[in-house]
Write a protein that holds these residues in place. Structure first.
Motif, short mmCIF file in Angstrom:
data_model
loop_
_atom_site.label_atom_id
_atom_site.label_comp_id
_atom_site.label_asym_id
_atom_site.label_seq_id
_atom_site.Cartn_x
_atom_site.Cartn_y
_atom_site.Cartn_z
N LEU A 97 0.83 -1.20 0.00
CA LEU A 97 0.00 0.00 0.00
C LEU A 97 0.87 1.26 0.00
O LEU A 97 0.56 2.24 -0.70
N LYS A 98 1.98 1.22 0.80
CA LYS A 98 2.90 2.36 0.79
C LYS A 98 3.49 2.57 -0.61
O LYS A 98 3.54 3.69 -1.12
N ASP A 99 3.97 1.43 -1.20
CA ASP A 99 4.51 1.54 -2.56
C ASP A 99 3.46 2.06 -3.53
O ASP A 99 3.75 2.87 -4.42
N THR A 100 2.23 1.57 -3.30
CA THR A 100 1.15 2.02 -4.19
C THR A 100 0.91 3.52 -4.03
O THR A 100 0.72 4.25 -5.01
N PHE A 101 0.94 3.98 -2.74
CA PHE A 101 0.76 5.42 -2.50
C PHE A 101 1.90 6.23 -3.13
O PHE A 101 1.68 7.29 -3.73
N GLN A 106 3.77 9.63 -7.35
CA GLN A 106 4.61 9.89 -8.52
C GLN A 106 3.78 9.96 -9.79
O GLN A 106 4.01 10.82 -10.66
N PHE A 107 2.82 9.07 -9.90
CA PHE A 107 1.97 9.07 -11.09
C PHE A 107 1.17 10.37 -11.17
O PHE A 107 1.04 10.98 -12.24
N ILE A 108 0.66 10.82 -9.98
CA ILE A 108 -0.11 12.07 -9.97
C ILE A 108 0.81 13.25 -10.33
O ILE A 108 0.43 14.14 -11.11
N ARG A 109 2.04 13.23 -9.75
CA ARG A 109 2.97 14.31 -10.06
C ARG A 109 3.35 14.31 -11.55
O ARG A 109 3.39 15.37 -12.20
N SER A 110 3.63 13.09 -12.07
CA SER A 110 3.94 13.01 -13.50
C SER A 110 2.76 13.41 -14.36
O SER A 110 2.92 14.08 -15.40
N ASN A 111 1.56 13.04 -13.89
CA ASN A 111 0.36 13.45 -14.64
C ASN A 111 0.20 14.97 -14.61
O ASN A 111 -0.20 15.58 -15.61
#
Length: 340
Positions: A97-101, A106-111
């Motif tokens: 879950l931590k890795d997912t967060f 990171q995905f949100i930042r890259s998005n």
């Protein structure tokens, strides 16, 4: 039927290992049978109230409790292992879950970065599209102007077609021109030449008028100066004649000096040749190899002076009678050859 035996107590008791609901029928059948039979209440059938009975019952309860406790402990071990497995699973799920967060952040930042770049690209594309639209409109206007110009030029060409035919006839009749373009170029060159010559003639006329006016003004202003300059010219002519006579006099003097200098130069060359011949002759008489160069006159004179001093010394010693030279040892002196 399987039975379970208890060995820890005083009495060995057996218990069936079947569920109670399977033995309900047997229990009811035995109860009905006993109710039909008439038992006599013997003395030994009556329950006794001694400590052994209570001790046996207590031991039975203790053994049952002990067995239940061991079963509970085994169950607790299994449950503890299950709980540890569940905790490990929860820890793994927590890490996932931590890795997912982290990945999600990171995905949100890259998005966000991609969205920002996409917005910037969209704005740039919009600006570029507007620029291209304006350029297209401007080019369309130019095309419209070019089309109108083409129409006008076509109309002019149609109106000038007879002139082209006339030029072609002239070119065919003439041998100096190959085509109409040569004739037109010749005409344009002549027109340009005429214009250049006209402009040049106008400029020359203007310069001539200006020079004429300037000359008249200068003649009016410098008429008195010319009279004074004439007097100065007469004085300068007289001074020139005097200077010319003096120049002739000094030129004659210079020629005489040059002739004397040439004679002196010849004499110096004769002296130099004589010194060189004398030096060579002395070296030959003294059986020495010449070491001084032909151009080093000072060293040659010093050598000759030294040799003459030695000869003077030898002559004085011979006059005093200190030594006598034999006829063979006496050097044979020859008269030096005079240079021609």
């Amino acid at each position: 039927m399987a039975y379970r035996t208890g060995n820890k107590g005083i009495f060995k008791l057996t218990y069936p290992r079947t569920p109670p609901y399977n033995n309900t029928g047997d229990y009811l059948h035995s109860k009905a049978t006993l109710s039909r039979l008439q038992f006599r209440n013997y003395e030994w059938d009556k329950p006794r109230h001694d400590p052994e009975l209570h001790l046996t019952a207590g031991r039975r309860i203790f053994e049952a409790t002990k067995e239940a406790l061991s079963n509970k402990r085994e169950w607790a071990k299994h449950e503890h292992l299950k709980l540890e497995a569940q905790w490990e699973d929860l820890y793994e799920k927590e890490e996932k879950l931590k890795d997912t967060f982290v990945k999600l952040s990171q995905f949100i930042r890259s998005n966000q970065d991609k969205r920002r770049r996409a917005e910037q690209i969209r704005q740039e594309d919009y600006i570029l599209r507007m620029q291209r639209t304006k350029e297209i409109e401007r080019l369309q206007q130019k095309i419209a102007l070019v089309v109108e110009s083409k129409k006008e030029m076509d109309a002019n060409i149609c109106s000038l077609k007879m002139y082209e035919q006339y030029l072609n006839q002239v070119v065919s009749a003439s041998e100096d021109f190959k085509n109409a373009d040569d004739l037109i170029m010749r005409y344009e060159a002549l027109v340009n030449t005429r214009n250049i010559l006209g402009r040049r003639q106008d400029e020359n006329l203007r310069e001539l008028e200006m020079a004429r006016a300037k000359t008249a003004r200068m003649a009016e202003e410098n008429s008195f100066k010319i009279l004074g300059l004439n007097n100065m010219v007469a004085d300068l002519n007289s001074r020139y004649n005097t200077a010319f006579r003096e120049a002739l006099h000094w030129e004659n003097i210079v020629l005489a000096i040059k002739s004397n200098s040439f004679e002196k130069y010849q004499e110096i060359n004769e002296v130099r040749r004589s010194c060189w011949n004398m030096y060579l002759l002395m070296c030959k008489r003294k059986s020495e190899v010449p070491k001084i160069s032909e151009d080093d006159f000072e060293q040659q004179l010093l050598y000759i002076k030294k040799t003459l001093q030695e000869l003077a010394t030898v002559k004085e010693l011979a006059a005093q009678g200190k030594f006598h030279l034999t006829e063979k040892a006496r050097p044979k002196w020859k008269k030096p050859v005079q240079p021609s």
